[in-house]
Design an enzyme around this catalytic site. Structure first.
Site, PDB file in Angstrom:
ATOM      1  N   GLY A 162      -6.808 -29.274   7.954  1.00 42.47           N
ATOM      2  CA  GLY A 162      -6.495 -28.413   6.816  1.00 42.47           C
ATOM      3  C   GLY A 162      -5.304 -28.926   6.049  1.00 42.47           C
ATOM      4  O   GLY A 162      -4.639 -29.887   6.444  1.00 42.47           O
ATOM      5  N   LYS A 163      -5.087 -28.255   4.941  1.00 45.28           N
ATOM      6  CA  LYS A 163      -3.992 -28.668   4.054  1.00 45.28           C
ATOM      7  C   LYS A 163      -3.220 -27.405   3.716  1.00 45.28           C
ATOM      8  O   LYS A 163      -3.817 -26.395   3.333  1.00 45.28           O
ATOM      9  CB  LYS A 163      -4.610 -29.266   2.796  1.00 45.28           C
ATOM     10  CG  LYS A 163      -3.672 -30.065   1.939  1.00 45.28           C
ATOM     11  CD  LYS A 163      -4.542 -30.803   0.915  1.00 45.28           C
ATOM     12  CE  LYS A 163      -3.846 -31.341  -0.273  1.00 45.28           C
ATOM     13  NZ  LYS A 163      -2.536 -31.732  -0.284  1.00 45.28           N
TER      14      LYS A 163
ATOM     15  N   ARG B  42       0.816 -25.662   2.279  1.00 46.87           N
ATOM     16  CA  ARG B  42       1.814 -25.893   1.233  1.00 46.87           C
ATOM     17  C   ARG B  42       2.696 -27.080   1.548  1.00 46.87           C
ATOM     18  O   ARG B  42       3.180 -27.764   0.673  1.00 46.87           O
ATOM     19  CB  ARG B  42       2.712 -24.648   1.101  1.00 46.87           C
ATOM     20  CG  ARG B  42       2.074 -23.522   0.347  1.00 46.87           C
ATOM     21  CD  ARG B  42       2.956 -22.299   0.400  1.00 46.87           C
ATOM     22  NE  ARG B  42       3.176 -21.851   1.784  1.00 46.87           N
ATOM     23  CZ  ARG B  42       3.891 -20.774   2.123  1.00 46.87           C
ATOM     24  NH1 ARG B  42       4.459 -20.062   1.183  1.00 46.87           N
ATOM     25  NH2 ARG B  42       4.027 -20.421   3.373  1.00 46.87           N
ATOM     26  N   TYR B  43       2.923 -27.334   2.831  1.00 46.79           N
ATOM     27  CA  TYR B  43       3.893 -28.357   3.211  1.00 46.79           C
ATOM     28  C   TYR B  43       3.277 -29.691   3.606  1.00 46.79           C
ATOM     29  O   TYR B  43       3.979 -30.613   3.936  1.00 46.79           O
ATOM     30  CB  TYR B  43       4.776 -27.845   4.357  1.00 46.79           C
ATOM     31  CG  TYR B  43       5.498 -26.592   3.984  1.00 46.79           C
ATOM     32  CD1 TYR B  43       6.527 -26.639   3.044  1.00 46.79           C
ATOM     33  CD2 TYR B  43       5.145 -25.362   4.504  1.00 46.79           C
ATOM     34  CE1 TYR B  43       7.193 -25.494   2.660  1.00 46.79           C
ATOM     35  CE2 TYR B  43       5.801 -24.200   4.138  1.00 46.79           C
ATOM     36  CZ  TYR B  43       6.823 -24.275   3.217  1.00 46.79           C
ATOM     37  OH  TYR B  43       7.478 -23.135   2.836  1.00 46.79           O
ATOM     38  N   GLY B  44       1.964 -29.790   3.625  1.00 40.62           N
ATOM     39  CA  GLY B  44       1.361 -31.063   4.015  1.00 40.62           C
ATOM     40  C   GLY B  44      -0.011 -30.844   4.614  1.00 40.62           C
ATOM     41  O   GLY B  44      -0.686 -29.856   4.326  1.00 40.62           O
ATOM     42  N   GLU B  45      -0.391 -31.775   5.472  1.00 45.94           N
ATOM     43  CA  GLU B  45      -1.731 -31.720   6.055  1.00 45.94           C
ATOM     44  C   GLU B  45      -1.634 -31.569   7.568  1.00 45.94           C
ATOM     45  O   GLU B  45      -0.656 -31.987   8.169  1.00 45.94           O
ATOM     46  CB  GLU B  45      -2.478 -33.028   5.763  1.00 45.94           C
ATOM     47  CG  GLU B  45      -2.735 -33.229   4.295  1.00 45.94           C
ATOM     48  CD  GLU B  45      -3.471 -34.531   4.013  1.00 45.94           C
ATOM     49  OE1 GLU B  45      -3.521 -35.391   4.912  1.00 45.94           O
ATOM     50  OE2 GLU B  45      -3.982 -34.654   2.891  1.00 45.94           O
ATOM     51  N   VAL B  46      -2.683 -30.995   8.132  1.00 45.25           N
ATOM     52  CA  VAL B  46      -2.740 -30.920   9.599  1.00 45.25           C
ATOM     53  C   VAL B  46      -3.964 -31.714  10.057  1.00 45.25           C
ATOM     54  O   VAL B  46      -5.063 -31.538   9.519  1.00 45.25           O
ATOM     55  CB  VAL B  46      -2.822 -29.464  10.098  1.00 45.25           C
ATOM     56  CG1 VAL B  46      -2.924 -29.425  11.607  1.00 45.25           C
ATOM     57  CG2 VAL B  46      -1.608 -28.677   9.641  1.00 45.25           C
TER      58      VAL B  46
ATOM     59  N   LYS C 267       0.904 -32.281  12.338  1.00 41.98           N
ATOM     60  CA  LYS C 267       1.223 -31.771  11.005  1.00 41.98           C
ATOM     61  C   LYS C 267       1.992 -32.872  10.291  1.00 41.98           C
ATOM     62  O   LYS C 267       3.004 -33.355  10.804  1.00 41.98           O
ATOM     63  CB  LYS C 267       2.076 -30.507  11.147  1.00 41.98           C
ATOM     64  CG  LYS C 267       2.318 -29.790   9.855  1.00 41.98           C
ATOM     65  CD  LYS C 267       2.909 -28.441  10.198  1.00 41.98           C
ATOM     66  CE  LYS C 267       3.290 -27.644   8.996  1.00 41.98           C
ATOM     67  NZ  LYS C 267       3.784 -26.327   9.375  1.00 41.98           N
TER      68      LYS C 267
ATOM     69  N   ASP D 250       7.796 -16.144   8.337  1.00 43.87           N
ATOM     70  CA  ASP D 250       6.534 -16.438   7.637  1.00 43.87           C
ATOM     71  C   ASP D 250       5.341 -16.029   8.507  1.00 43.87           C
ATOM     72  O   ASP D 250       4.364 -16.753   8.644  1.00 43.87           O
ATOM     73  CB  ASP D 250       6.465 -17.932   7.289  1.00 43.87           C
ATOM     74  CG  ASP D 250       5.469 -18.205   6.158  1.00 43.87           C
ATOM     75  OD1 ASP D 250       5.059 -17.227   5.492  1.00 43.87           O
ATOM     76  OD2 ASP D 250       5.114 -19.375   5.946  1.00 43.87           O
TER      77      ASP D 250
HETATM   78  N1  LIG Z   1      -2.196 -26.584  16.385  1.00 43.59           N
HETATM   79  C1  LIG Z   1      -3.308 -26.453  15.668  1.00 43.59           C
HETATM   80  N2  LIG Z   1      -4.504 -26.492  16.269  1.00 43.59           N
HETATM   81  C2  LIG Z   1      -5.644 -26.340  15.541  1.00 43.59           C
HETATM   82  N3  LIG Z   1      -5.670 -26.155  14.209  1.00 43.59           N
HETATM   83  C3  LIG Z   1      -4.502 -26.126  13.564  1.00 43.59           C
HETATM   84  C4  LIG Z   1      -3.264 -26.275  14.238  1.00 43.59           C
HETATM   85  N4  LIG Z   1      -2.271 -26.191  13.333  1.00 43.59           N
HETATM   86  C5  LIG Z   1      -2.861 -26.001  12.150  1.00 43.59           C
HETATM   87  N5  LIG Z   1      -4.194 -25.967  12.258  1.00 43.59           N
HETATM   88  C6  LIG Z   1      -5.186 -25.819  11.188  1.00 43.59           C
HETATM   89  O1  LIG Z   1      -4.701 -26.459  10.026  1.00 43.59           O
HETATM   90  C7  LIG Z   1      -4.743 -25.577   8.937  1.00 43.59           C
HETATM   91  C8  LIG Z   1      -3.586 -25.869   8.013  1.00 43.59           C
HETATM   92  O2  LIG Z   1      -2.397 -25.532   8.638  1.00 43.59           O
HETATM   93  P1  LIG Z   1      -1.027 -25.370   7.849  1.00 43.59           P
HETATM   94  O3  LIG Z   1      -0.076 -24.662   8.735  1.00 43.59           O
HETATM   95  O4  LIG Z   1      -0.579 -26.647   7.274  1.00 43.59           O
HETATM   96  O5  LIG Z   1      -1.478 -24.604   6.587  1.00 43.59           O
HETATM   97  P2  LIG Z   1      -1.435 -23.111   6.206  1.00 43.59           P
HETATM   98  O6  LIG Z   1      -0.855 -22.287   7.302  1.00 43.59           O
HETATM   99  O7  LIG Z   1      -2.813 -22.781   5.757  1.00 43.59           O
HETATM  100  O8  LIG Z   1      -0.486 -23.158   4.958  1.00 43.59           O
HETATM  101  P3  LIG Z   1       1.098 -23.275   4.895  1.00 43.59           P
HETATM  102  O9  LIG Z   1       1.426 -24.727   4.952  1.00 43.59           O
HETATM  103  O10 LIG Z   1       1.339 -22.688   3.576  1.00 43.59           O
HETATM  104  O11 LIG Z   1       1.688 -22.497   6.026  1.00 43.59           O
HETATM  105  C9  LIG Z   1      -4.697 -24.198   9.548  1.00 43.59           C
HETATM  106  O12 LIG Z   1      -5.350 -23.274   8.747  1.00 43.59           O
HETATM  107  C10 LIG Z   1      -5.420 -24.371  10.878  1.00 43.59           C
HETATM  108  O13 LIG Z   1      -6.796 -24.202  10.706  1.00 43.59           O
END
Ligand SMILES: Nc1ncnc2c1ncn2[C@@H]1O[C@H](COP(=O)(O)OP(=O)(O)OP(=O)(O)O)[C@@H](O)[C@H]1O
Length: 542
Positions: free
Chosen positions: A255-256, A258-262, A275, A376
């Protein structure tokens, strides 16, 4: 008549050399005596053969030329200039004099004598009239190039095989010395999924095996379980920070935000979540790293931290934060996919509040931690574990008492009334903790909606736009004093949940319940509901 001249003397036979000497003698004679001749000047249909004559020529010539379209052109002419003689007659090809010129597209015959250039035109060899086939020489050239490439590839492959074998032997000897299962060791080193573009050699795998020995464990799971259940909360990164990015291969983007990609990554055969933040969000990365690693944070309901690294890709700095991977993803996504039983609802809410309670609590002593406010809390920052519990993620905005004067931050949809209207005073950790409770109540509301089978909706969906700003939310929450609608569910557990929410999203922050009280209330609700079966060792507070 003057014979044609071979221009290149290399490789000539004695007869050819003799001819060459004759030609040079004629050249010399011409220079000295310079007799003049009449010659035919052109060929019908270009002109009338009998009338077009040139006088006072130094020599006459006739030629056959093959044009680029394959047709043959004939011409006759003369020249009265000595330098032309050099160009014209010394470049023509004598049939059969040299194999190298047999396929030349022209044949010129020069002569001295009146009208000596009449009669048939010099022939072109049969090879000249056809498209020249690939000569056997060219085939040989291609063959030798092909064979050379094959030979170089074979030698290269052999060298790689030998090096790889030697390396394997060296590694398994090292593994034996360390007492590690060499199959595990080498299998990890060459595991097929460690093939991403980011994988940078065996160094990482070697490091992870050595680390595993040092930690007394061989897998990430064991490491995480060990440190979580020990209660030590060491939180120290397992991997060497300097080489962390090299040890992890990225598999797929999850996923993506606000702060980057996961990304889902692989480390020592285990999936991890990576992340990746860009350098402009260094503050968020540094805060999260600081929270996870220096605060000695480890809890079943807080996302397990593995390590952080700063790495450079394509000349831009990437900040990596590596945590445990949860395949079910965020609570937000989970609720979009599934409705819930009351048991599942309780597991989610109870585990989330346990995680928040751990964050909010000051623990004294050498294994202690300071109180932390998350700032948050929302369904996208809560991850669902395979056992149905949740863990809190995303500590990029978290604060301790040290950061109390941090400016107002968070996600507008989940911001408390006092944060929205700026009345949060004094700005202290307790105030931030109450903001977390307000946000938690909105998450509970999202979860409870799915028990009654209603579709997943974000809080305030009735009034707020898709990505509301501060002003949108201030109007809804502070001016209109609106709160999410309560579904009409008469079950006592659900009624209990709704009254809990109302207390937690109260306009007055000091009325909101602290995390410990929420946990106790949930346990009590669970104890009175036969559909909810919590673990036997879960303590029930009254
Ligand atoms: N540890 C993890 N295990 C599995 N999936 C994850 C994990 N961390 C994040 N993700 C997936 O990655 C997506 C993006 O996470 P991220 O925290 O960057 O974005 P967000 O929470 O949607 O936005 P923001 O950056 O604004 O908090 C999440 O919606 C989730 O599905």
């Amino acid at each position: 008549g003057l014979p044609g001249l071979e221009s290149d003397q290399d490789g000539l036979s004695p007869a050819e050399n003799h001819l060459q000497e004759d030609i040079l003698a004629v050249d010399k004679k011409m220079m000295v005596q310079q007799p003049r001749y009449k010659c035919h000047q052109c060929e019908p249909p270009d002109c009338d053969h009998s009338t077009q004559v040139c006088n006072s020529a130094l020599y006459c010539f006739k030629s056959t030329v093959r044009a680029s379209d394959g047709t043959l052109r004939y011409s006759r002419g003369c020249s009265s200039r000595r330098d032309h003689y050099q160009f014209t007659c010394r470049t023509h090809q004598t049939q059969g004099h040299s194999k190298r010129h047999a396929a030349a597209p022209l044949n010129i015959t020069c002569c001295q004598g009146d009208m000596c250039n009449e009669g048939p035109f010099p022939p072109l060899s049969p090879a000249d009239t056809a498209i020249e086939p690939l000569t056997s020489g060219a085939w040989k050239l291609w063959l030798s190039v092909g064979l050379s490439v094959l030979a170089v590839s074979a030698i290269g492959g052999l060298i790689i095989l030998v090096l790889r074998r030697t390396h394997r032997l060296r590694v398994s000897r090292a593994a034996q010395k360390l007492g590690v299962d060499s199959n595990y060791f080498t299998a990890n080193m060459y595991s097929s999924h460690v093939t991403s573009a980011y994988y940078e050699g065996a160094e990482g795998s070697q490091a992870c095996a050595l680390q595993a020995v040092a930690a007394g464990d061989s897998t990430l799971r064991q490491y995480l379980e060990g440190s979580a259940t020990s209660g030590s909360g060491s939180g120290q990164p397992l991997m060497v920070q300097r080489t962390l990015a090299k040890q992890v291969s990225l598999i797929e983007r999850l996923g993506k935000g606000r702060y980057g990609e996961v990304w889902r990554g692989s480390w020592c055969s285990d999936s991890v979540a990576v992340k990746i933040l860009f350098s402009r969000d260094e503050a968020s990365w540094a805060r999260e790293t600081e929270m996870y690693s220096t605060v000695l944070l480890r809890h079943d309901n807080i996302l397990a931290y593995i390590g952080s690294d700063m790495t450079s890709r394509n000349s831009c700095t990437q900040l990596w934060l590596i945590t445990q991977y949860h395949p079910l993803g965020s609570l937000y996504e989970y609720l979009s996919r599934t409705t819930l039983t009351r048991h599942q609802m309780m597991l989610i809410c109870l585990s989330t509040v346990k995680g928040l309670l751990h964050l909010h609590t000051d623990i004294h002593g050498t294994q202690g931690k300071p109180a932390i406010a998350h700032r948050d809390i929302r369904s996208k920052n809560i991850l669902v574990k395979l056992n149905g519990e949740c863990c809190i993620a995303d500590l990029g905005l978290a604060v301790t008492r040290e950061h109390e004067d941090d400016p107002r931050r968070g996600t507008p949809r989940y911001m408390s009334p006092e944060m929205l209207d700026g009345s949060m005073s004094p700005v202290c950790l307790e105030s931030y903790k109450r903001c977390d409770i307000y946000a938690l109540s909105l998450v509970f509301w999202e979860v409870c909606r799915r028990v009654s089978g209603r579709g997943r909706r974000p809080p305030y969906y009735e009034w707020a736009p898709q990505d509301p700003g501060l002003d949108d939310m201030r109007k809804i929450v502070c001016v209109d004093n609106a709160r999410p609608g309560i579904p009409t569910d008469t079950h006592p557990t659900m009624q209990g949940m709704f009254s809990l929410m109302r207390e937690c999203w109260h306009q007055n922050p000091s009325v909101r319940l602290p995390a410990l009280r929420i946990k106790k209330t949930l346990l009590k609700l669970a104890a009175n509901d036969n559909a909810i079966r919590l673990d036997e060792d879960t303590e029930v507070y009254v």
